[in-house]
Design a protein around this motif. Structure first.
Motif, mmCIF file in Angstrom:
data_model
loop_
_atom_site.group_PDB
_atom_site.id
_atom_site.type_symbol
_atom_site.label_atom_id
_atom_site.label_comp_id
_atom_site.label_asym_id
_atom_site.label_seq_id
_atom_site.Cartn_x
_atom_site.Cartn_y
_atom_site.Cartn_z
ATOM 1 N N PRO A 157 0.813 -1.226 0.000
ATOM 2 C CA PRO A 157 0.000 0.000 0.000
ATOM 3 C C PRO A 157 0.843 1.271 0.000
ATOM 4 N N ASP A 158 1.993 1.239 0.700
ATOM 5 C CA ASP A 158 2.858 2.419 0.704
ATOM 6 C C ASP A 158 3.442 2.677 -0.679
ATOM 7 N N ASP A 159 3.798 1.614 -1.370
ATOM 8 C CA ASP A 159 4.393 1.778 -2.696
ATOM 9 C C ASP A 159 3.369 2.199 -3.740
ATOM 10 N N GLN A 160 2.107 1.896 -3.503
ATOM 11 C CA GLN A 160 1.073 2.243 -4.463
ATOM 12 C C GLN A 160 0.874 3.750 -4.584
ATOM 13 N N ARG A 161 1.339 4.510 -3.618
ATOM 14 C CA ARG A 161 1.206 5.958 -3.719
ATOM 15 C C ARG A 161 2.489 6.615 -4.227
ATOM 16 N N ASN A 162 3.481 5.796 -4.580
ATOM 17 C CA ASN A 162 4.732 6.330 -5.102
ATOM 18 C C ASN A 162 4.650 6.532 -6.610
ATOM 19 N N LEU A 163 5.188 7.648 -7.066
ATOM 20 C CA LEU A 163 5.335 7.935 -8.485
ATOM 21 C C LEU A 163 6.827 7.970 -8.808
ATOM 22 N N TYR A 164 7.237 7.191 -9.798
ATOM 23 C CA TYR A 164 8.643 7.120 -10.179
ATOM 24 C C TYR A 164 8.844 7.919 -11.468
ATOM 25 N N GLY A 165 9.741 8.908 -11.411
ATOM 26 C CA GLY A 165 9.935 9.779 -12.560
ATOM 27 C C GLY A 165 11.370 9.826 -13.031
ATOM 28 N N TRP A 166 11.567 9.972 -14.332
ATOM 29 C CA TRP A 166 12.904 10.117 -14.919
ATOM 30 C C TRP A 166 12.772 10.898 -16.224
ATOM 31 N N ALA A 167 13.884 11.419 -16.696
ATOM 32 C CA ALA A 167 13.906 12.212 -17.923
ATOM 33 C C ALA A 167 14.668 11.460 -19.002
ATOM 34 N N ALA A 168 14.036 11.248 -20.139
ATOM 35 C CA ALA A 168 14.674 10.517 -21.235
ATOM 36 C C ALA A 168 14.013 10.912 -22.544
ATOM 37 N N ASP A 169 14.625 10.518 -23.646
ATOM 38 C CA ASP A 169 14.026 10.727 -24.964
ATOM 39 C C ASP A 169 12.746 9.896 -25.046
ATOM 40 N N VAL A 193 11.416 10.273 -6.921
ATOM 41 C CA VAL A 193 10.293 9.498 -6.391
ATOM 42 C C VAL A 193 9.379 10.452 -5.645
ATOM 43 N N VAL A 194 8.136 10.542 -6.084
ATOM 44 C CA VAL A 194 7.155 11.460 -5.498
ATOM 45 C C VAL A 194 6.097 10.641 -4.780
ATOM 46 N N GLN A 195 5.839 10.980 -3.535
ATOM 47 C CA GLN A 195 4.817 10.288 -2.751
ATOM 48 C C GLN A 195 3.553 11.126 -2.718
ATOM 49 N N ALA A 196 2.448 10.523 -3.137
ATOM 50 C CA ALA A 196 1.153 11.186 -3.036
ATOM 51 C C ALA A 196 0.660 11.093 -1.595
ATOM 52 N N GLU A 197 -0.382 11.857 -1.290
ATOM 53 C CA GLU A 197 -0.903 11.856 0.083
ATOM 54 C C GLU A 197 -1.550 10.533 0.459
ATOM 55 N N SER A 198 -2.030 9.791 -0.533
ATOM 56 C CA SER A 198 -2.608 8.465 -0.282
ATOM 57 C C SER A 198 -2.514 7.652 -1.563
ATOM 58 N N ALA A 199 -2.899 6.379 -1.474
ATOM 59 C CA ALA A 199 -2.857 5.507 -2.645
ATOM 60 C C ALA A 199 -4.099 5.642 -3.505
ATOM 61 N N ASP A 200 -5.014 6.514 -3.131
ATOM 62 C CA ASP A 200 -6.220 6.740 -3.928
ATOM 63 C C ASP A 200 -5.833 7.257 -5.311
ATOM 64 N N ASP A 201 -6.522 6.779 -6.336
ATOM 65 C CA ASP A 201 -6.172 7.161 -7.711
ATOM 66 C C ASP A 201 -6.241 8.666 -7.919
ATOM 67 N N ALA A 202 -7.239 9.309 -7.321
ATOM 68 C CA ALA A 202 -7.379 10.757 -7.490
ATOM 69 C C ALA A 202 -6.198 11.493 -6.867
#
Length: 436
Positions: free
Chosen positions: A55-67, A252-261
């Motif tokens: 559940p904790d990982d479900q609110r994580n957003l993984y970002g990177w910059a690439a072509d 890595v950006v953490q949202a306030e909850s794992a809710d989709d919204a």
């Protein structure tokens, strides 16, 4: 003639030619077994991967910059463009609970109790949330600002003496520098803790970005700051800092909850800043790079797409096997009609109708198809069980496909037995009685 009588006579005919019947159903067995086995492995693999997303990982957003045109998994073609200032600003944006960097750091070796083992890519600098409590076998997360580390079992067990929580581990960096960390935790698996690392077991030493990466690049500092940080940033792909800030390969950006919204709001908020002229990352993005930000589930969907494509390929091959099997059933039924011509004449002479002859031979074909389906299903489930046991993933049986396999067996039997049964029903009783 009663349906039960059809079944009894059909079974007697099949038993009288056991080897021939077995070889006839072999194509059906192989085709259905291939489908069931692969679908079982695919469903089990998917369940294992999704089950690893806490559940904790479900609110994580993984970002990177690439072509955007770069093909591959997470971090394929990624360039280090995210500064500490970007992380601090994103963490204060609406819908974002926290943001931290991720940076693999080149090493030469790991040393413990005088023993040295070469390691080129074992060190990972990240934020404390990267080490989720549910991934720890013992110990705790490392803390920012402390010279602490969390290791995985592949590192703990690669020395003559096993490393335990509280021990000190020496890391030899590229360029000859050395730094010592105190082990405060050991993960429960050697597999990667996020999609960034994939799923192959590899030695990993996780350290906090502060002080191990965010110290000023130009400063003569201990740990991973100074010139060493510059070298690592360059090797990762393009520059090490905006001004004097070290750059991260990923965020890595953490949202306030794992809710989709909430996750979507955090994604839009983070991307809105990182792609704006206010961010340090925008100075390096240019026209060729774009920021991608996805959840673990979305990243795993790429793997699922590959599995679906492979599954379609296997189903296609199995369909060919089923066609071959149906031709075999049709062939053996035509042979059976020829062999039993006199028997058909006798049946008609004593009052059997065309529909009785048609039902008898059609039942025999269906029984062969059903037997092939049942044996193929059992073989496929057995192979699927053995496969999941061997690669150590949870077993998930696709019960819908089991029912479909039986239905396919009946359908193959009907389609392959129609013409032979129709031909048998049209046999002239007088000619049949004269047949030798």
């Amino acid at each position: 003639m009663r349906p039960l009588e059809f079944g009894r006579l059909a079974w007697r005919a099949i038993r009288s030619h056991r080897l021939r019947s077995a070889l006839t159903t072999l194509g059906i067995v192989i085709g259905i077994a291939a489908v069931i086995a692969f679908v079982t492995l695919g469903a089990s693999l998917q369940a294992g991967l999704v089950g690893d997303i806490s559940p904790d990982d479900q609110r994580n957003l993984y970002g990177w910059a690439a072509d955007p045109d770069t093909e591959g998994g997470p971090l394929a073609g990624a360039q280090p463009v995210f500064s500490q200032n970007d992380l601090d600003t994103v963490s204060e944006r609406d819908g974002v609970d926290a943001a931290y960097g991720y940076m693999p750091i080149s090493t030469q070796a790991l040393a413990y109790e005088g023993e040295l083992t070469p390691q080129s890519d074992a060190l990972v600098a990240a934020g404390p949330p990267y080490i989720r409590p549910d991934t720890l076998e013992e110990g705790r997360q490392f803390e920012m600002g402390e010279r602490e580390a969390v290791i995985n079992p592949a590192v703990a067990g690669q020395f003559e003496e096993t490393i335990s929580v509280g021990d000190e581990l020496t890391i030899a960096l590229q360029g000859g520098q050395r730094t010592t960390v105190t082990v405060v935790g050991i993960t429960d698996t050697s597999e990667g803790l996020s999609p960034f690392e994939g799923f192959e077991p590899s030695p990993r030493v996780y350290v906090p970005t502060d002080p191990y990466y965010t110290e000023e690049v130009e400063g003569a500092t201990a740990g991973l700051g100074g010139e060493n940080a510059s070298e690592n940033g360059s090797s990762a792909g393009g520059g090490t800092g905006v001004g004097e800030d070290a750059l991260f390969l990923a965020i890595v950006v953490q949202a306030e909850s794992a809710d989709d919204a909430d996750v979507d709001r955090a994604r839009e908020s983070a991307l809105g800043y990182l792609e704006s002229d206010d961010s340090d990352a925008s100075e390096l993005l240019g026209d060729e790079l774009a920021v991608t930000m996805q959840t673990s589930t979305e990243l795993l969907q790429q793997l699922q797409d590959v599995l679906d494509l492979l599954q379609s390929f296997i189903v296609g091959i199995a369909a060919i096997s089923l066609v071959v099997g149906s031709i075999g059933i049709a062939n053996i039924m035509l042979v059976s009609v020829t062999e039993r011509t006199r028997e058909i004449g006798i049946m008609k002479a004593v009052g059997a109708q065309n529909r009785d002859i048609l039902g008898l031979f059609l039942t025999e074909a269906v029984v062969l198809g059903v037997i092939g389906a049942i044996l193929g299903t059992a073989l496929g489930l057995l192979v699927g069980y053995a496969g999941t046991w061997y690669i150590d993933i949870p077993l998930v049986y696709p019960y819908g496909y089991v029912a479909l396999a039986i239905a396919v067996g009946v359908l193959v039997g009907v389609l392959s037995g129609l013409y032979p049964a129709w031909r048998a029903a049209r046999t002239d009783p007088i000619d049949a009685l004269r047949y030798e």
